[in-house]
Motif scaffolding. Structure first.
Motif, PDB file in Angstrom:
ATOM      1  N   ASP A  79       0.815  -1.216   0.000  1.00  0.00           N
ATOM      2  CA  ASP A  79       0.000   0.000   0.000  1.00  0.00           C
ATOM      3  C   ASP A  79       0.850   1.269   0.000  1.00  0.00           C
ATOM      4  OD1 ASP A  79      -1.924  -1.726   2.416  1.00  0.00           O
ATOM      5  OD2 ASP A  79      -2.488  -1.438   0.321  1.00  0.00           O
ATOM      6  N   LEU A  80       1.993   1.208   0.688  1.00  0.00           N
ATOM      7  CA  LEU A  80       2.817   2.400   0.891  1.00  0.00           C
ATOM      8  C   LEU A  80       4.290   2.055   0.740  1.00  0.00           C
ATOM      9  CD1 LEU A  80       3.048   5.416   1.861  1.00  0.00           C
ATOM     10  CD2 LEU A  80       3.277   4.492   4.182  1.00  0.00           C
ATOM     11  N   ARG A 169      -1.755  -0.892   7.253  1.00  0.00           N
ATOM     12  CA  ARG A 169      -1.332  -0.988   5.857  1.00  0.00           C
ATOM     13  C   ARG A 169      -0.141  -1.940   5.730  1.00  0.00           C
ATOM     14  NH1 ARG A 169      -0.849   5.083   3.500  1.00  0.00           N
ATOM     15  NH2 ARG A 169      -1.550   4.067   1.589  1.00  0.00           N
ATOM     16  N   GLY A 171       3.440  -1.918   4.107  1.00  0.00           N
ATOM     17  CA  GLY A 171       4.404  -0.983   3.541  1.00  0.00           C
ATOM     18  C   GLY A 171       5.714  -1.676   3.217  1.00  0.00           C
ATOM     19  N   GLY A 222      -0.254  -2.706  11.208  1.00  0.00           N
ATOM     20  CA  GLY A 222       0.451  -2.607   9.933  1.00  0.00           C
ATOM     21  C   GLY A 222       1.500  -3.696   9.775  1.00  0.00           C
TER      22      GLY A 222
END
Length: 303
Positions: A79-80, A169, A171, A222
């Motif tokens: 996602d990131l 998320r 990442g 996350g």
């Protein structure tokens, strides 16, 4: 059959964490031979269907559809992207930063630029902690739309901000060797103790302390992938025609170019070149675009 998430890939094994929340230990799996025949490899971040074998291990039987995929570092469903570059030791490498940005843009990822080793800045820094040399760099990338954080794992500066952006998320932390990726993760995850190494002053870069890709679970829900550092990045999935689309600030001008498929080199009526000459597009970014375009063309000629 159970489903899960590949959290580590190492020496031909894939470690799958079951979706069943009661299971905390990853299952060591081999991939079925069918993937090799199809030219597909499971990636860290893949959601998969897997089966258990009699010896307590397993096999990856199916890879579920991916939302994103990176070739280098090899991760899926991110996602990131947290792009980590040091302000010094090694020196800030803007061409490499722009090359990373081409890849994250092409993959459709949100991107956060993290400038590490704030504690090594000279005494000439401004009261806000940013040197006069660094301030215009931050202004440039933030004007394009990339959030930037100046951090120091040693001083704890900026660590909580990155941690907060990763909540819920998946990442990936990526960047040049020796810029402090592992130190940053150690600061975010108490007790992690990833190996770190000093910079080679002779070579001006770090050693590869991380040797495989692994997802690390955060307490805020996350997951973050630590990846091997590297100093070179090749264009594997970006062609000459699509390169300009990875430069965000080109978009409003490229749409008005006289010719469709304009490469923004010497074509008449090129609005990107006009914007660069007028100072609306930074000369450094345009020059890196030309450099990357030549690399892609050279690679195409070789093959």
């Amino acid at each position: 059959m159970p489903t899960g998430l590949i959290v580590k890939a190492l020496s031909g094994y894939y470690y799958v964490l079951a979706d069943d929340e009661q299971t905390t230990e990853a299952v060591q799996c081999r991939a079925r031979g069918i993937f090799k025949k199809r030219g597909i490899s499971p990636l860290v971040g893949d959601r998969v269907v897997y089966g258990l074998t009699e010896n307590g291990e397993g096999t990856v039987d199916e890879i579920l559809p991916r939302s994103s995929e990176l070739i280098r570092p090899p991760v899926a469903n991110i996602d990131l992207a947290v792009l980590v570059f040091s302000v010094t030791e090694p020196a800030l490498n803007l061409p490499l930063l722009d090359k990373f940005l081409v890849h994250t843009e092409s993959a459709g990822l949100d991107t956060l630029i993290c400038l590490t080793k704030h504690d090594l800045l000279s005494e000439g820094s401004s009261p806000g902690g940013v040197s006069e040399e660094l301030a215009p760099v931050i202004r440039l990338y933030e004007s394009i739309g990339y959030p930037m954080l100046v951090t120091s794992a040693k001083e704890g500066v900026g660590v909580s901000e990155i941690y907060g952006r990763l909540a819920g998320r998946i990442g990936v932390v990526a960047g040049q060797s020796g810029v402090g990726k592992s130190s940053l993760l150690n600061a975010m995850v108490p007790g992690l103790s990833l190996e770190t190494n000093e910079i080679s002053m002779k070579l001006g870069r770090g050693k590869h302390t991380t040797r495989h890709v692994e997802l690390i679970r955060l307490q805020n829900g996350g997951l973050i992938a630590d990846t091997p550092g590297f100093s070179q990045l090749d264009f594997l999935q970006v062609d000459a025609e699509g390169l300009s689309g990875a430069f965000r600030e080109f978009a409003p001008y490229a749409a008005a170019c006289r010719f469709r498929g304009c490469l923004h080199l010497h074509e008449p009526g090129c609005k990107v070149q006009e914007a660069k000459e007028a100072g609306h597009i930074a000369a450094s970014r345009y020059n890196h675009y030309i450099q990357f375009l030549n690399e892609i063309k050279d690679k195409k000629r070789r093959y």
